[in-house]
Design a protein around this motif. Structure first.
Motif, PDB file in Angstrom:
ATOM      1  N   CYS A 127       0.813  -1.212   0.000  1.00  0.00           N
ATOM      2  CA  CYS A 127       0.000   0.000   0.000  1.00  0.00           C
ATOM      3  C   CYS A 127       0.852   1.271   0.000  1.00  0.00           C
ATOM      4  CB  CYS A 127      -0.923   0.008   1.219  1.00  0.00           C
ATOM      5  SG  CYS A 127      -2.229  -1.238   1.172  1.00  0.00           S
ATOM      6  N   THR A 128       2.097   1.162  -0.385  1.00  0.00           N
ATOM      7  CA  THR A 128       2.988   2.321  -0.422  1.00  0.00           C
ATOM      8  C   THR A 128       2.989   2.935  -1.814  1.00  0.00           C
ATOM      9  OG1 THR A 128       4.406   1.354   1.285  1.00  0.00           O
ATOM     10  CG2 THR A 128       5.360   3.092  -0.085  1.00  0.00           C
ATOM     11  N   PRO A 129       2.566   4.196  -1.961  1.00  0.00           N
ATOM     12  CA  PRO A 129       2.501   4.817  -3.289  1.00  0.00           C
ATOM     13  C   PRO A 129       3.821   4.796  -4.044  1.00  0.00           C
ATOM     14  CG  PRO A 129       1.321   6.152  -1.681  1.00  0.00           C
ATOM     15  CD  PRO A 129       2.017   5.072  -0.919  1.00  0.00           C
ATOM     16  N   GLN A 130       4.932   5.027  -3.341  1.00  0.00           N
ATOM     17  CA  GLN A 130       6.228   5.058  -4.014  1.00  0.00           C
ATOM     18  C   GLN A 130       6.541   3.726  -4.678  1.00  0.00           C
ATOM     19  OE1 GLN A 130       8.123   7.585  -4.631  1.00  0.00           O
ATOM     20  NE2 GLN A 130       9.727   6.388  -5.628  1.00  0.00           N
ATOM     21  N   TYR A 131       6.256   2.627  -3.995  1.00  0.00           N
ATOM     22  CA  TYR A 131       6.520   1.314  -4.581  1.00  0.00           C
ATOM     23  C   TYR A 131       5.538   0.994  -5.698  1.00  0.00           C
ATOM     24  CZ  TYR A 131       9.393   0.719  -0.391  1.00  0.00           C
ATOM     25  OH  TYR A 131      10.324   0.876   0.605  1.00  0.00           O
ATOM     26  N   ILE A 132       4.296   1.382  -5.524  1.00  0.00           N
ATOM     27  CA  ILE A 132       3.309   1.163  -6.592  1.00  0.00           C
ATOM     28  C   ILE A 132       3.755   1.872  -7.859  1.00  0.00           C
ATOM     29  CG2 ILE A 132       0.935   1.639  -7.328  1.00  0.00           C
ATOM     30  CD1 ILE A 132       0.115   1.364  -4.369  1.00  0.00           C
ATOM     31  N   GLY A 133       4.290   3.078  -7.695  1.00  0.00           N
ATOM     32  CA  GLY A 133       4.722   3.848  -8.850  1.00  0.00           C
ATOM     33  C   GLY A 133       5.936   3.260  -9.545  1.00  0.00           C
ATOM     34  N   VAL A 134       7.026   3.013  -8.796  1.00  0.00           N
ATOM     35  CA  VAL A 134       8.271   2.577  -9.446  1.00  0.00           C
ATOM     36  C   VAL A 134       8.194   1.143  -9.944  1.00  0.00           C
ATOM     37  CG1 VAL A 134       9.681   4.181  -8.102  1.00  0.00           C
ATOM     38  CG2 VAL A 134       9.368   1.856  -7.273  1.00  0.00           C
ATOM     39  N   ASP A 135       7.342   0.329  -9.350  1.00  0.00           N
ATOM     40  CA  ASP A 135       7.196  -1.045  -9.825  1.00  0.00           C
ATOM     41  C   ASP A 135       6.327  -1.122 -11.071  1.00  0.00           C
ATOM     42  OD1 ASP A 135       8.705  -1.775  -7.662  1.00  0.00           O
ATOM     43  OD2 ASP A 135       6.997  -2.404  -6.437  1.00  0.00           O
ATOM     44  N   GLY A 136       5.708   0.002 -11.434  1.00  0.00           N
ATOM     45  CA  GLY A 136       4.788   0.020 -12.563  1.00  0.00           C
ATOM     46  C   GLY A 136       5.393   0.498 -13.859  1.00  0.00           C
ATOM     47  N   PHE A 137       6.723   0.710 -13.910  1.00  0.00           N
ATOM     48  CA  PHE A 137       7.349   1.064 -15.176  1.00  0.00           C
ATOM     49  C   PHE A 137       8.811   0.626 -15.158  1.00  0.00           C
ATOM     50  CE2 PHE A 137       8.782   4.494 -12.592  1.00  0.00           C
ATOM     51  CZ  PHE A 137       9.848   5.133 -13.231  1.00  0.00           C
ATOM     52  N   LEU A 138       9.426   0.597 -16.324  1.00  0.00           N
ATOM     53  CA  LEU A 138      10.810   0.178 -16.455  1.00  0.00           C
ATOM     54  C   LEU A 138      11.707   1.214 -15.788  1.00  0.00           C
ATOM     55  CD1 LEU A 138      13.163  -1.467 -17.639  1.00  0.00           C
ATOM     56  CD2 LEU A 138      12.788  -0.294 -19.813  1.00  0.00           C
ATOM     57  N   SER A 139      12.340   0.812 -14.694  1.00  0.00           N
ATOM     58  CA  SER A 139      13.095   1.785 -13.910  1.00  0.00           C
ATOM     59  C   SER A 139      14.180   1.093 -13.097  1.00  0.00           C
ATOM     60  CB  SER A 139      12.156   2.536 -12.962  1.00  0.00           C
ATOM     61  OG  SER A 139      12.856   3.234 -11.963  1.00  0.00           O
ATOM     62  N   MET A 140      15.311   1.773 -12.900  1.00  0.00           N
ATOM     63  CA  MET A 140      16.356   1.238 -12.018  1.00  0.00           C
ATOM     64  C   MET A 140      15.912   1.301 -10.566  1.00  0.00           C
ATOM     65  SD  MET A 140      19.098   4.326 -12.360  1.00  0.00           S
ATOM     66  CE  MET A 140      18.569   6.036 -12.468  1.00  0.00           C
ATOM     67  N   ASN A 141      14.946   2.168 -10.249  1.00  0.00           N
ATOM     68  CA  ASN A 141      14.477   2.286  -8.875  1.00  0.00           C
ATOM     69  C   ASN A 141      13.678   1.065  -8.428  1.00  0.00           C
ATOM     70  OD1 ASN A 141      15.532   4.927  -8.519  1.00  0.00           O
ATOM     71  ND2 ASN A 141      13.818   5.749  -9.665  1.00  0.00           N
ATOM     72  N   PRO A 361      -4.489   7.262  -7.319  1.00  0.00           N
ATOM     73  CA  PRO A 361      -4.259   8.010  -8.569  1.00  0.00           C
ATOM     74  C   PRO A 361      -2.986   8.839  -8.571  1.00  0.00           C
ATOM     75  CG  PRO A 361      -6.560   8.180  -7.909  1.00  0.00           C
ATOM     76  CD  PRO A 361      -5.825   7.553  -6.759  1.00  0.00           C
ATOM     77  N   MET A 362      -2.411   9.109  -7.386  1.00  0.00           N
ATOM     78  CA  MET A 362      -1.145   9.836  -7.327  1.00  0.00           C
ATOM     79  C   MET A 362       0.049   8.908  -7.530  1.00  0.00           C
ATOM     80  SD  MET A 362      -2.486  12.711  -6.861  1.00  0.00           S
ATOM     81  CE  MET A 362      -1.000  13.674  -6.762  1.00  0.00           C
ATOM     82  N   ALA A 363      -0.164   7.619  -7.376  1.00  0.00           N
ATOM     83  CA  ALA A 363       0.915   6.643  -7.522  1.00  0.00           C
ATOM     84  C   ALA A 363       0.901   5.969  -8.882  1.00  0.00           C
ATOM     85  CB  ALA A 363       0.807   5.577  -6.429  1.00  0.00           C
ATOM     86  N   SER A 364      -0.278   5.740  -9.412  1.00  0.00           N
ATOM     87  CA  SER A 364      -0.446   5.069 -10.699  1.00  0.00           C
ATOM     88  C   SER A 364      -1.565   5.776 -11.461  1.00  0.00           C
ATOM     89  CB  SER A 364      -0.800   3.592 -10.488  1.00  0.00           C
ATOM     90  OG  SER A 364      -1.003   2.931 -11.717  1.00  0.00           O
ATOM     91  N   PRO A 365      -1.379   6.046 -12.748  1.00  0.00           N
ATOM     92  CA  PRO A 365      -2.396   6.791 -13.511  1.00  0.00           C
ATOM     93  C   PRO A 365      -3.621   5.944 -13.830  1.00  0.00           C
ATOM     94  CG  PRO A 365      -0.621   6.120 -14.964  1.00  0.00           C
ATOM     95  CD  PRO A 365      -0.191   5.720 -13.581  1.00  0.00           C
ATOM     96  N   VAL A 366      -4.406   5.662 -12.811  1.00  0.00           N
ATOM     97  CA  VAL A 366      -5.562   4.784 -12.972  1.00  0.00           C
ATOM     98  C   VAL A 366      -6.788   5.512 -13.507  1.00  0.00           C
ATOM     99  CG1 VAL A 366      -4.815   3.137 -11.215  1.00  0.00           C
ATOM    100  CG2 VAL A 366      -6.159   5.131 -10.539  1.00  0.00           C
ATOM    101  N   MET A 367      -6.677   6.838 -13.681  1.00  0.00           N
ATOM    102  CA  MET A 367      -7.765   7.621 -14.239  1.00  0.00           C
ATOM    103  C   MET A 367      -7.307   8.274 -15.539  1.00  0.00           C
ATOM    104  SD  MET A 367      -9.277   9.607 -10.919  1.00  0.00           S
ATOM    105  CE  MET A 367     -10.108   8.723  -9.587  1.00  0.00           C
ATOM    106  N   ALA A 368      -8.226   8.416 -16.482  1.00  0.00           N
ATOM    107  CA  ALA A 368      -7.923   9.151 -17.697  1.00  0.00           C
ATOM    108  C   ALA A 368      -7.527  10.582 -17.322  1.00  0.00           C
ATOM    109  CB  ALA A 368      -9.131   9.158 -18.624  1.00  0.00           C
TER     110      ALA A 368
END
Length: 531
Positions: A127-141, A361-368
């Protein structure tokens, strides 16, 4: 005679912990996959840095100007194994997130946590926004937290009395690969070493197995160091230029601390901050005060280095684990916790899940995009940005997923309109690696038949000009027509790279340029810039 196998309680506990951690890891993996598929479905495309990493993956080396070699290898493997789709190139990042959740659960077990503590720690990580974000795209993070957590687990296991030969070897290998992933691994390792040195646990540092682990780490990281030396330390120049040009936003001490609450999700502070306090007190979790000291040292190092707020993300899984144990000890008299129910803290769990859904929605662009703007304005959610570039309706992390197909389409039409002879010599020049990377990626993916793109930014400069003729250029640049006219005899605007949701600085002209003027001679060395 018959033989029988004696199963020790330790083995049973470890097996149960492994199964539980694996279950949460799989759940996290499936959730990340679902978010990627959904966000792609509603119109979000590739992120600009993904194009660059994929280009680096096509130019594998032991080093790059602005990142380590691991993300380039990750990009290449993802492309080969899973394809060039948005989903395919992000599979390994999603797997890294799952590994991080798994290791968080195992750290919790190794520190003495039971089923309810493990579950709370891993749920907090999910439930951590930072992890949801970086795990959702190709990234060294995305791999950073996994590497750091593996090192913490290794130290904890050594202090538990497990095989030092085995765990120091694991630590050395993982730390070495982590250094190839991001330089910030070095700061983390320094903090760990300081944390151990100021506590009685320092004794594990002065053994032959510790020396073996350190040697392994240095040997694995050595090729990147040699690459940096050979190319005159380009990464240091890159970091220096970032400071000179004030690329990143520098936070004050209060802002830096408050940013951690935002990136980790405010309710999660009840877990990880409790973990830091419990470790520093050293009462409920034995032999682990070194880990609390590590957090303090690392905070101080990162703040002194003016690091971005999310650079601390890799260190948190251990503190989620410790905090969950502290909660478990605090409510050990509860039948629900005593019986080691999967959800031992229903109120905290419910609040955590609900607040995560609110800030998702601040962690992953789940809305148009249009719906995202309306939602964040109605909820008064801040648009976090770690760089000084002006943003439009969307923050950079979302805005940089728009406009690339339009850019490449204009370049392709302009190229096709050239004569066969001109196509053989034309240069495709882009002012930054995102634009150049998009041209190269879609050219390869869609078989467009374009020549390689050029850019002077970071590692793209090292790949050279590919033999093109600077007297004929299709250029994606932010220069005004009158500025370009001082360098070329013929200046034609063939289109504009524009999308209402993209970054404002990417709203720029695309030119067809002919005849480089003698008064403006071209030198590729002048095009290099590291930032």
């Amino acid at each position: 005679m018959t033989s029988s196998t004696v199963v020790r309680p330790y083995d049973l506990e470890r097996s149960a912990a492994l199964r539980l951690a694996a279950g949460f890891a799989v759940a996290n993996l499936l959730l990340t996959f679902a978010l990627t598929l959904w966000t792609t479905h509603i119109g979000y495309s590739y992120f600009r840095d993904e194009f660059y990493y994929l280009a680096c993956g096509r130019h594998l080396a032991w080093g790059y100007v602005d990142h380590g070699p691991i993300v380039a290898l990750q990009a290449r493997l993802g492309e080969v194994l899973f394809g060039e789709s948005v989903f395919g190139i992000r599979v390994l990042s999603a797997c890294a997130g799952a590994v991080m959740v798994f290791l968080g659960g195992m750290i919790c077990w190794a520190l003495g946590g039971h089923r309810s503590a493990q579950s709370l720690a891993m749920l907090g990580l999910m439930c951590t926004p930072q992890y949801i974000g970086v795990d959702g795209f190709l990234s060294m993070n995305s791999f950073e937290a996994a590497f750091w957590s593996a090192c913490v687990l290794a130290v904890v296991m050594i202090l538990r009395g497990s095989s030092p030969a085995k765990w120091w070897t694991i630590l050395g290998v993982v730390a070495g690969i982590g250094l190839l992933n991001k330089p910030s691994m070095a700061f983390f390792l320094v903090a760990v070493a300081l944390g151990l040195l100021v506590t009685p646990q320092r004794k594990i540092l002065f053994t032959r197995w510790a020396a073996l682990g350190i040697v392994l780490m240095l040997l694995i990281a050595l090729p990147n160091v040699l690459w940096q030396i050979h190319y005159q330390w380009p990464t240091l120049k890159f970091l220096q230029n970032g400071k000179i040009h004030h690329k990143n936003i520098t936070l004050g001490p209060v802002q830096f601390v408050l940013a951690q609450f935002s990136t980790m999700q405010p309710v999660n502070a009840l877990i990880w901050m409790t973990g830091v306090v419990a470790l520093l007190r050293g009462k409920s979790i034995r032999n682990s005060r070194w880990l609390g000291a590590t957090m303090l040292f690392f905070y101080a190092i990162m703040f002194a280095a003016h690091a971005k707020d999310y650079y601390l993300e890799g260190i948190y899984p251990a503190f989620f684990a410790a905090g969950a144990i502290a909660w478990e000890h605090r409510f050990s008299a509860s039948p629900r916790v005593r019986n080691e129910r999967l959800i031992g803290f229903p109120i905290l769990t419910a609040v955590l899940v609900i607040t995560t859904l609110i800030v998702l929605p601040m962690a992953s662009p789940v809305m148009a995009p249009a719906a995202w703007v309306r939602y964040t304005e109605a909820m008064h959610l801040p648009h976090d940005n770690t760089e000084r570039s002006a943003t439009g309706p969307l923050p950079q992390f979302y805005a940089d997923r728009f406009g690339w197909e339009r850019e490449v389409g204009i370049v392709k039409r302009t190229y096709d309109a050239l004569s066969p002879g001109d196509r053989q010599r034309v240069c495709l020049f882009a002012s930054n690696y995102g634009e150049a990377g998009a041209i190269d990626f879609f050219n390869r993916k869609d078989h467009l038949g374009l020549p390689p793109a050029l850019s002077g930014q970071n590692s793209y400069w090292w790949w050279g000009m590919h033999g093109c003729d600077t007297n004929l250029v299709i250029a994606v640049i932010d220069d005004k027509p009158e500025e370009v006219a001082t360098k070329y005899d013929s200046v034609t605007i063939v289109g504009q790279m524009y999308d209402p949701y993209s970054m404002p600085f990417e709203h720029r002209n695309i030119y067809l340029l002919r005849g480089r003027k003698p008064s403006a001679p071209f030198d590729w060395k002048d095009e290099r810039f590291y930032i």
